[in-house]
Design a protein around this motif. Structure first.
Motif, short mmCIF file in Angstrom:
data_model
loop_
_atom_site.label_atom_id
_atom_site.label_comp_id
_atom_site.label_asym_id
_atom_site.label_seq_id
_atom_site.Cartn_x
_atom_site.Cartn_y
_atom_site.Cartn_z
N CYS A 1 -47.12 71.99 -23.95
CA CYS A 1 -46.30 73.47 -24.04
C CYS A 1 -45.48 73.49 -22.84
CB CYS A 1 -47.37 74.62 -23.93
SG CYS A 1 -48.40 74.77 -25.03
N CYS B 1 -47.16 79.51 -27.04
CA CYS B 1 -47.63 78.01 -27.10
C CYS B 1 -49.07 78.18 -26.07
CB CYS B 1 -46.67 76.77 -26.62
SG CYS B 1 -47.32 75.24 -26.75
N SER B 2 -48.68 78.37 -24.82
CA SER B 2 -49.69 78.26 -23.92
C SER B 2 -50.67 79.22 -23.55
CB SER B 2 -48.95 77.98 -22.41
OG SER B 2 -48.25 79.10 -21.78
#
Length: 101
Positions: A53, A93-94
């Motif tokens: 990410c 994403c993270s």
């Protein structure tokens, strides 16, 4: 990808404070290349998924904000561009609300 116990613990114990510097150092030394940046961030202590990410954030910053960031990555124009153009993808994403200082 960064909300597992290991990554969150690392993030809370200093990773957050050192994130911008680490990412900048990895991104610049890797010329914003994905595999190199990912490996560099894994070397700092992040898991493979989380480091991916972060490498995507570097790629996004390069692709969307190069002109604003090339001379001064701490300028308002650069951080504003990264926050607006890349932070949402990093967060999705993270799980971390990071990118653009």
């Amino acid at each position: 990808a960064c909300t597992n116990g290991k990554d969150l613990n690392f993030w809370k114990k200093g990773g957050r404070k050192s994130f911008d510097g680490s990412l900048n150092q990895c991104g610049r030394s890797c010329a914003a290349g994905f595999a190199c940046t990912k490996s560099c961030m894994q070397g700092k202590g992040y898991s493979s998924g989380c480091a991916s990410c972060m490498a995507k954030l570097v790629e996004c910053s390069r692709d969307k904000c190069m002109n604003q960031c090339i001379s001064n990555d701490k300028s308002a124009a650069c951080t504003g561009c990264v926050k607006k153009g890349c932070r949402p993808g990093m967060k999705a994403c993270s799980g971390l609300n990071a990118g653009g200082h």
